[in-house]
Design a protein around this motif. Structure first.
Motif, short mmCIF file in Angstrom:
data_model
loop_
_atom_site.label_atom_id
_atom_site.label_comp_id
_atom_site.label_asym_id
_atom_site.label_seq_id
_atom_site.Cartn_x
_atom_site.Cartn_y
_atom_site.Cartn_z
N PRO A 1 0.84 -1.20 0.00
CA PRO A 1 0.00 0.00 0.00
C PRO A 1 0.87 1.25 0.00
CG PRO A 1 -0.73 -1.53 1.69
CD PRO A 1 0.53 -2.07 1.15
N ASN B 1 -1.27 1.12 9.89
CA ASN B 1 -2.46 0.31 9.68
C ASN B 1 -2.32 -0.79 8.64
OD1 ASN B 1 -4.79 0.10 11.00
ND2 ASN B 1 -5.76 1.91 10.12
N SER B 2 -1.27 -1.58 8.75
CA SER B 2 -1.06 -2.73 7.86
C SER B 2 -0.37 -3.80 8.68
CB SER B 2 -0.15 -2.38 6.68
OG SER B 2 -0.84 -1.59 5.76
N PRO B 3 -0.49 -5.09 8.30
CA PRO B 3 0.20 -6.11 9.10
C PRO B 3 1.71 -5.95 9.05
CG PRO B 3 -0.86 -7.07 7.18
CD PRO B 3 -1.29 -5.66 7.24
N VAL C 1 4.12 -6.77 5.97
CA VAL C 1 4.18 -5.84 4.85
C VAL C 1 5.40 -4.93 4.97
CG1 VAL C 1 2.98 -3.88 3.82
CG2 VAL C 1 1.72 -5.90 4.45
N VAL D 1 -5.44 -3.53 13.18
CA VAL D 1 -4.42 -3.90 12.20
C VAL D 1 -4.98 -4.99 11.31
CG1 VAL D 1 -2.23 -5.02 11.85
CG2 VAL D 1 -2.44 -3.21 13.51
N ARG E 1 0.16 -17.43 8.95
CA ARG E 1 -0.68 -16.25 8.80
C ARG E 1 -1.97 -16.60 8.06
NH1 ARG E 1 0.09 -11.23 9.76
NH2 ARG E 1 -1.66 -9.99 9.09
N PHE F 1 1.32 -7.32 -1.64
CA PHE F 1 1.08 -7.04 -0.22
C PHE F 1 -0.15 -6.18 0.00
CE2 PHE F 1 5.61 -7.89 1.48
CZ PHE F 1 5.36 -9.24 1.31
N ARG F 2 -0.68 -5.55 -1.07
CA ARG F 2 -1.92 -4.82 -0.89
C ARG F 2 -3.03 -5.78 -0.51
NH1 ARG F 2 -2.51 0.17 -5.16
NH2 ARG F 2 -0.36 0.69 -4.73
N SER G 1 -2.50 -6.96 3.14
CA SER G 1 -2.90 -5.91 4.07
C SER G 1 -4.43 -5.78 4.11
CB SER G 1 -2.25 -4.60 3.62
OG SER G 1 -2.70 -3.55 4.39
N SER H 1 -6.12 -8.60 5.96
CA SER H 1 -5.95 -8.46 7.40
C SER H 1 -7.00 -7.52 7.99
CB SER H 1 -4.54 -7.94 7.68
OG SER H 1 -4.43 -7.56 9.02
N HIS H 2 -7.21 -6.38 7.31
CA HIS H 2 -8.28 -5.47 7.74
C HIS H 2 -9.63 -6.19 7.76
CE1 HIS H 2 -6.54 -1.44 7.88
NE2 HIS H 2 -5.66 -1.92 7.01
N TRP I 1 -10.38 -8.51 10.64
CA TRP I 1 -10.76 -7.85 11.90
C TRP I 1 -12.15 -7.24 11.79
CZ3 TRP I 1 -8.64 -9.24 16.09
CH2 TRP I 1 -7.31 -9.67 16.09
N TYR J 1 1.21 -0.70 -9.12
CA TYR J 1 1.85 0.57 -9.46
C TYR J 1 2.05 0.62 -10.97
CZ TYR J 1 2.74 1.41 -4.58
OH TYR J 1 2.58 1.65 -3.25
#
Lengths: 167, 255
Positions: free
Chosen positions: A27, A78-80, A83, A167, B31, B82-83, B86, B89-90, B93, B118
């Motif tokens: 991100p 705010n990312s694991p 990353v 997170v 994970r 990794f986007r 990430s 993960s959000h 939760w 990108y």
């Protein structure tokens, strides 16, 4: 002068970390932090190596620092944590040793002379062992905060100061 | 709990999709397992998992302990992203704390999958800078760094094109290593710069299998020995492909 050299090298380690961050599509909010983390890891690694301590322990210390800071970063951005930690340790991955070992193995198939063979064998084993142990130290170093806190998620970790952040 | 009005089949499908996305985007086995279990718990189900590098197996157990649902899913490998890691993960939760429904989850997964990479030029430029950085770390000067930059950009371009043409992934890496070291090797052949061997050695470092190797150690430490070995072997194969590319150039240019 040595100090300046270390700073420059660390700066470029940070740039390399940012390059890999872009390649791994992290991100956008994480990129600058990754650059800083990579530079901090490089700074610790090169400083420790400057005191004639081997590359393996130096990489371990650098990776540990990255592992611990990446948990704080994870809350701020705010990312694991992975990353942040994986692109930052990539500049320390022993790619050079790994492919030197491969080139050595290939060379071993065609050497006839015993002395040359021994020389080549020694450097190949040396490169391979270094690559393996540096990798193990990087993997363990990054995992150290999790191993010490014995929690499944950093949301419950002691390294986490701000409990309410997601997170 | 929501067990009554949502059926296990759609939960299983979405969980498997999330797991497959995580594994192919570069998350470690532990994970992936924790995230899938967390989402399942948030939806009110217990699950049992078998995670391998190329396939996921999932059994969902409903609260009454009488109904089971099992399914396998193949994981198709595509590069690190990794986007997605990430974002998922959000998502996990949110499922836990804000009681998201399955419809919301699948909408979010679709959104994450559609997130852009990108721009290609930015990737090429940044990775080129990384190559130059590696060259500086190993003690090269500005001329060597420029050579490493050009070689890295060309190598990554070749790799992207080869991946687009759907070559075998190791062959893609071989092509990239060949292109990068051909440029750096030509510079060495023409004696550009004071230490041209440094540019040659660092021009292929952008191909280093960082994620497979680090995840391999992580998996081994977590006790997922099988996955760890598979990842380590994958990393070794990549290193071998890089070495082959470099060796071919050395044979062509004869030094």
């Amino acid at each position: 002068m040595i100090f300046l050299e270390i700073i420059t090298k660390s700066f470029w380690a940070g740039i390399a970390a940012m390059g890999f961050a872009v390649l791994f599509n992290v991100p956008r909010r994480a990129i600058l932090s990754i650059g800083m983390l990579g530079a901090v890891g490089g700074l610790i690694k090169f400083t420790v190596m400057n005191f004639d301590i081997g590359i393996i322990f130096a990489s371990f210390l650098g990776a540990t620092a990255i592992g611990i800071i990446s948990i704080q970063m994870a809350h701020m951005r705010n990312s694991p944590p992975l990353v942040f930690s994986i692109p930052s340790v990539i500049p320390m991955v022993p790619g050079m040793f790994a492919y030197k070992m491969m080139l050595g193995l290939i060379a071993l198939t065609s050497i006839e002379n015993t002395d040359d063979y021994l020389q080549s064998l020694i450097s190949t084993v040396n490169n391979g062992a270094k690559a393996m142990f540096i990798l193990i130290s990087l993997g363990t170093g990054v995992a150290i905060p999790m191993l010490l806190s014995r929690k499944e998620s950093i949301k419950k970790s002691k390294f986490n100061k701000k409990k309410e952040v997601t997170v | 709990m929501k067990t009554l009005n949502e059926n296990a089949q759609s939960v299983g499908t979405i969980l498997l999709e999330i797991g497959a996305l995580l594994m192919s985007s570069g998350a470690s086995t532990n994970r992936t397992r924790i995230t899938m279990e967390r989402i399942a718990r948030g939806l009110g189900y217990g699950i049992e998992l078998l995670i391998t590098q190329r396939a996921l197996m999932l059994t969902i157990i409903e609260k009454d302990q009488q109904h089971f649902f099992s399914r396998l899913k193949r994981i198709s490998p595509h590069g690190a992203n990794f986007r997605i890691v990430s974002g998922i993960s959000h998502l996990s939760w949110n499922v836990m704390e804000q009681d998201w429904t399955i419809a919301q989850i699948s909408e979010e997964v679709q959104r994450l999958k559609a997130l852009p990479h990108y721009p290609r030029l930015v990737v090429l430029g940044m990775v080129g800078l990384a190559g130059a950085g590696f060259c500086r770390i190993f003690g090269g000067g500005y001329i060597e760094m420029t050579v490493a930059f050009v070689a890295t950009v060309a190598g990554l371009f070749v790799r992207q094109e080869a991946t687009k043409a759907k070559f075998n992934p190791y062959l893609c890496i071989f092509f990239a290593a060949f292109a990068a070291s051909l440029i750096a090797g030509t510079a060495e052949y023409l004696k550009i710069g004071t230490e041209p061997d440094k540019a040659l050695a660092t021009s292929v470092l952008f191909l280093v299998p960082g994620i497979p190797l680090i995840n391999s150690v992580t998996d081994l430490m977590d006790g997922n020995i099988q996955n760890g070995m598979v990842r380590a072997m994958n990393g070794l194969m990549i290193a071998f492909s890089i070495a082959m590319g470099l060796l071919s150039v050395k044979m062509i240019l004869n030094f």
